[in-house]
Scaffold this motif. Sequence first.
Motif, mmCIF file in Angstrom:
data_model
loop_
_atom_site.group_PDB
_atom_site.id
_atom_site.type_symbol
_atom_site.label_atom_id
_atom_site.label_comp_id
_atom_site.label_asym_id
_atom_site.label_seq_id
_atom_site.Cartn_x
_atom_site.Cartn_y
_atom_site.Cartn_z
ATOM 1 N N ASP A 54 0.828 -1.201 0.000
ATOM 2 C CA ASP A 54 0.000 0.000 0.000
ATOM 3 C C ASP A 54 0.869 1.260 0.000
ATOM 4 O O ASP A 54 0.586 2.236 -0.714
ATOM 5 C CB ASP A 54 -0.913 -0.003 1.227
ATOM 6 N N ARG A 57 2.274 1.799 -3.475
ATOM 7 C CA ARG A 57 1.283 2.374 -4.388
ATOM 8 C C ARG A 57 1.129 3.879 -4.148
ATOM 9 O O ARG A 57 1.030 4.663 -5.092
ATOM 10 C CB ARG A 57 -0.062 1.665 -4.213
ATOM 11 N N ASP A 90 -9.236 -6.662 -1.554
ATOM 12 C CA ASP A 90 -9.326 -5.974 -2.840
ATOM 13 C C ASP A 90 -8.176 -6.416 -3.736
ATOM 14 O O ASP A 90 -7.181 -5.726 -3.899
ATOM 15 C CB ASP A 90 -9.302 -4.451 -2.661
ATOM 16 N N LYS A 93 -4.971 -5.095 -7.452
ATOM 17 C CA LYS A 93 -4.370 -3.758 -7.484
ATOM 18 C C LYS A 93 -2.926 -3.788 -7.982
ATOM 19 O O LYS A 93 -2.439 -2.817 -8.544
ATOM 20 C CB LYS A 93 -4.409 -3.120 -6.092
ATOM 21 N N ASP A 94 -2.241 -4.900 -7.745
ATOM 22 C CA ASP A 94 -0.828 -4.998 -8.077
ATOM 23 C C ASP A 94 -0.617 -5.962 -9.233
ATOM 24 O O ASP A 94 -1.327 -6.967 -9.364
ATOM 25 C CB ASP A 94 -0.022 -5.473 -6.860
#
Length: 309
Positions: A54, A57, A90, A93-94
Amino acid sequence: MHNPRDDIKHLERAVVDYLEEKTAVWLLIDNLDKGWPTRGASNEDILIIRTLLDACRKLQKQLSEPEVSFHPLVFLRNDIYEHLILQTPDKGKDSVIVLDYHDPEVFKEIVLERLKASTGLKGSFSDLWGAVFDTHIGTQDSFCFIMERTLMRPRDLLNFLRASIEIAINRGHARVLQEDIIKAEESYSEDILLAISFEIRDVFPSVSEPLYGFIGCPTHMATQQVLTILKQTGFSDSVLDRVLRLIVWFGFLGIQNDGQEDPKFSYQSRQNLEKMLSPVKQGHATFVVHPAFRKALECREKKQAPLLD
């Protein structure tokens, strides 16, 4: 009054000004999970990784405004990544890059480049391999002989090759002969058995010698034979299934379906244990000890007929 946040802003501005002179920034984060027990990462361990991702990001988004090309890469073991996916609500995202070494040609390239760098020789893999190693062990290709006794990991292959070269040097041989490779298999097998035993003991510390119960076992075994060995080794009934899955995941045991000539190990199935174990549960397959461990365990080269559990 001095505000510490002002210092952070000045530092951030200085870093951005410096990075604007670069074409791209790559941040490589490795060895986070070094020392973590295999398939035994805690919820806190996974939370640390999720928080790190996180933060990466956010930093990437923050640096995108001054148009700095920022690429963070976090290296994780497969088993840790599996835990991460299970505990990430979730997903997606990566971007994920899976490094699977299951193609022998990739290993040939690794060896070829190392041979070129260390010897100064030029040529194809066949040319250089034949210049340094005997090309056959009996009737079998020597490189295939070695590869079959690894868990398809670069470090396994390099350890085997290093042991072969050391034995050849100690014996005064100008090249690595087939008898050097056969002798190297003994020490390599002992080393890899010890390494895997340590990994399993990290997960089950109460069992001091988790794999030595397989000494003298047949190379091919039915499920009940494997479970009996594990129980005699010291594993309780409540963890037998977990232990069995763990040693299959490691590649210590593979699965050979009825009618198939060769067994399949976890690295050949992308660690998909459910798919691998399905024929065993149906009584259509046997467990097979990986060739890497057979010398150390003095396994009997005898196939056993599958038994229905």
